[in-house]
Design a protein around this motif. Structure first.
Motif, PDB file in Angstrom:
ATOM      1  N   LYS A  69       0.844  -1.208   0.000  1.00  0.00           N
ATOM      2  CA  LYS A  69       0.000   0.000   0.000  1.00  0.00           C
ATOM      3  C   LYS A  69       0.879   1.259   0.000  1.00  0.00           C
ATOM      4  N   ALA A  70       1.903   1.271   0.860  1.00  0.00           N
ATOM      5  CA  ALA A  70       2.786   2.440   0.933  1.00  0.00           C
ATOM      6  C   ALA A  70       3.554   2.624  -0.369  1.00  0.00           C
ATOM      7  N   ALA A  71       4.058   1.525  -0.933  1.00  0.00           N
ATOM      8  CA  ALA A  71       4.810   1.612  -2.195  1.00  0.00           C
ATOM      9  C   ALA A  71       3.922   2.171  -3.301  1.00  0.00           C
ATOM     10  N   LYS A  72       2.680   1.686  -3.358  1.00  0.00           N
ATOM     11  CA  LYS A  72       1.744   2.172  -4.382  1.00  0.00           C
ATOM     12  C   LYS A  72       1.474   3.660  -4.185  1.00  0.00           C
ATOM     13  N   LYS A  73       1.252   4.070  -2.942  1.00  0.00           N
ATOM     14  CA  LYS A  73       0.960   5.485  -2.653  1.00  0.00           C
ATOM     15  C   LYS A  73       2.138   6.368  -3.064  1.00  0.00           C
ATOM     16  N   ILE A  74       3.345   5.922  -2.723  1.00  0.00           N
ATOM     17  CA  ILE A  74       4.535   6.710  -3.056  1.00  0.00           C
ATOM     18  C   ILE A  74       4.723   6.788  -4.564  1.00  0.00           C
ATOM     19  N   ARG A  75       4.472   5.681  -5.259  1.00  0.00           N
ATOM     20  CA  ARG A  75       4.673   5.662  -6.716  1.00  0.00           C
ATOM     21  C   ARG A  75       3.580   6.411  -7.472  1.00  0.00           C
ATOM     22  N   THR A  76       2.336   6.395  -6.959  1.00  0.00           N
ATOM     23  CA  THR A  76       1.248   7.072  -7.664  1.00  0.00           C
ATOM     24  C   THR A  76       1.115   8.530  -7.276  1.00  0.00           C
ATOM     25  N   ASN A  77       1.632   8.916  -6.120  1.00  0.00           N
ATOM     26  CA  ASN A  77       1.576  10.306  -5.668  1.00  0.00           C
ATOM     27  C   ASN A  77       2.934  10.694  -5.103  1.00  0.00           C
ATOM     28  N   PRO A  78       3.993  10.669  -5.954  1.00  0.00           N
ATOM     29  CA  PRO A  78       5.332  10.880  -5.446  1.00  0.00           C
ATOM     30  C   PRO A  78       5.613  12.297  -4.976  1.00  0.00           C
ATOM     31  N   HIS A  79       4.794  13.257  -5.361  1.00  0.00           N
ATOM     32  CA  HIS A  79       5.081  14.646  -5.019  1.00  0.00           C
ATOM     33  C   HIS A  79       4.270  15.151  -3.832  1.00  0.00           C
ATOM     34  N   GLY A  80       3.523  14.310  -3.206  1.00  0.00           N
ATOM     35  CA  GLY A  80       2.742  14.789  -2.082  1.00  0.00           C
ATOM     36  C   GLY A  80       2.620  13.753  -1.007  1.00  0.00           C
ATOM     37  N   SER A  81       2.345  14.207   0.188  1.00  0.00           N
ATOM     38  CA  SER A  81       2.128  13.270   1.270  1.00  0.00           C
ATOM     39  C   SER A  81       0.679  12.814   1.221  1.00  0.00           C
ATOM     40  N   ALA A  82       0.324  11.892   2.069  1.00  0.00           N
ATOM     41  CA  ALA A  82      -1.026  11.323   2.074  1.00  0.00           C
ATOM     42  C   ALA A  82      -2.075  12.412   2.176  1.00  0.00           C
ATOM     43  N   GLY A  83      -3.051  12.367   1.269  1.00  0.00           N
ATOM     44  CA  GLY A  83      -4.174  13.292   1.346  1.00  0.00           C
ATOM     45  C   GLY A  83      -3.926  14.648   0.719  1.00  0.00           C
ATOM     46  N   VAL A  84      -2.763  14.915   0.183  1.00  0.00           N
ATOM     47  CA  VAL A  84      -2.476  16.213  -0.410  1.00  0.00           C
ATOM     48  C   VAL A  84      -2.476  16.046  -1.928  1.00  0.00           C
ATOM     49  N   SER A  85      -3.273  16.875  -2.601  1.00  0.00           N
ATOM     50  CA  SER A  85      -3.349  16.756  -4.056  1.00  0.00           C
ATOM     51  C   SER A  85      -2.215  17.537  -4.707  1.00  0.00           C
ATOM     52  N   GLY A  86      -1.918  17.187  -5.946  1.00  0.00           N
ATOM     53  CA  GLY A  86      -0.847  17.839  -6.686  1.00  0.00           C
ATOM     54  C   GLY A  86      -1.329  19.137  -7.311  1.00  0.00           C
ATOM     55  N   PRO A  87      -0.498  19.739  -8.156  1.00  0.00           N
ATOM     56  CA  PRO A  87      -0.880  20.997  -8.789  1.00  0.00           C
ATOM     57  C   PRO A  87      -2.075  20.805  -9.711  1.00  0.00           C
ATOM     58  N   ASP A  88      -2.900  21.851  -9.804  1.00  0.00           N
ATOM     59  CA  ASP A  88      -4.070  21.755 -10.672  1.00  0.00           C
ATOM     60  C   ASP A  88      -3.666  21.955 -12.137  1.00  0.00           C
ATOM     61  N   ARG A  89      -4.604  21.721 -13.019  1.00  0.00           N
ATOM     62  CA  ARG A  89      -4.356  21.776 -14.462  1.00  0.00           C
ATOM     63  C   ARG A  89      -3.868  23.158 -14.899  1.00  0.00           C
ATOM     64  N   GLU A  90      -4.448  24.217 -14.380  1.00  0.00           N
ATOM     65  CA  GLU A  90      -4.049  25.576 -14.770  1.00  0.00           C
ATOM     66  C   GLU A  90      -2.621  25.875 -14.335  1.00  0.00           C
ATOM     67  N   THR A  91      -2.247  25.391 -13.157  1.00  0.00           N
ATOM     68  CA  THR A  91      -0.871  25.585 -12.690  1.00  0.00           C
ATOM     69  C   THR A  91       0.098  24.857 -13.609  1.00  0.00           C
TER      70      THR A  91
END
Length: 157
Positions: A69-91
Motif C-alpha cells: 500500500k505504501a509503495a503504491k501510494k509513493i509511486r502514484t503520488n510521489p510529489h505529495g504526502s497522504a491526502g495532499v493533491s498535486g498541482p491543478d491543471r491551470e498551474t
C-alpha cells in the motif's frame, strides 16, 4: 511536498505520514526479524528513519500488505504526502508556458551566438585570404626580380 531526499531522516510519526501508514506499522517494520526497516539513533537518542531505507524496505517486502500500500501510494503520488493533491491543471499549463518561453529564449540566444561566431569566422577567413593573396603577390614579385636578375644578358659570363 516534494519527494524527500533518500538521505533525509524522519521520526516514525513523520515517516508514517509521508508514506501513508500508521506509526505502529513503522515500528513493527523496524522490529521484523527478516530484513527490518533500518532505524538510526539521533543525537537526542530517538529513533530516526532514512527515506532511502524505507524505499529499500518496501522493495524488499512487496508481500506485506501495508508495504504494498505504501509503495503504491509513493509511486502514484510521489510529489505529495497522504491526502495532499498535486498541482491543478491551470498551474501545470502555466508551468508549461514558462518552460516553453524559456526554451524559445534559449534557442534564440543560441542562434544569435552561432551567427555571431559565423560572422567572426567569416572575417577571419577573409583576413587569411587577403594574407595569402599578398603572399602570392610577393612571390610573383620575387619571381620577376629573380627572372630579371638571372637573365642571360645581365650576367657577366
Amino acid at each position: 511536498m516534494e519527494i524527500p531526499d533518500s538521505a533525509r531522516m524522519f521520526n516514525a510519526s513523520k515517516l508514517a505520514e509521508q508514506s501513508g501508514v500508521s506509526v505502529a506499522t513503522i515500528t513493527n517494520w523496524s522490529s521484523l526479524a527478516d530484513r527490518p526497516l533500518r532505524a538510526h539513533v539521533g543525537e537526542d537518542g530517538k529513533r530516526l528513519f532514512r527515506w532511502g531505507d524505507l524505499i529499500e524496505f518496501l522493495d524488499a517486502h512487496p508481500g506485506l500488505p501495508a508495504a504494498a500500500k505504501a509503495a503504491k501510494k509513493i509511486r502514484t503520488n510521489p510529489h505529495g504526502s497522504a491526502g495532499v493533491s498535486g498541482p491543478d491543471r491551470e498551474t501545470l499549463k502555466a508551468i508549461a508556458r514558462e518552460i516553453k518561453a524559456a526554451a524559445i529564449a534559449t534557442a534564440d540566444a543560441t542562434l544569435r551566438a552561432a551567427e555571431h561566431q559565423r560572422d567572426i569566422a567569416h572575417e577571419m577567413a577573409e583576413t587569411q585570404l587577403q594574407m595569402v593573396r599578398d603572399l602570392c603577390t610577393t612571390v610573383k614579385a620575387l619571381d620577376n626580380a629573380l627572372t630579371l636578375a638571372l637573365a642571360p644578358n645581365t650576367l657577366n659570363d
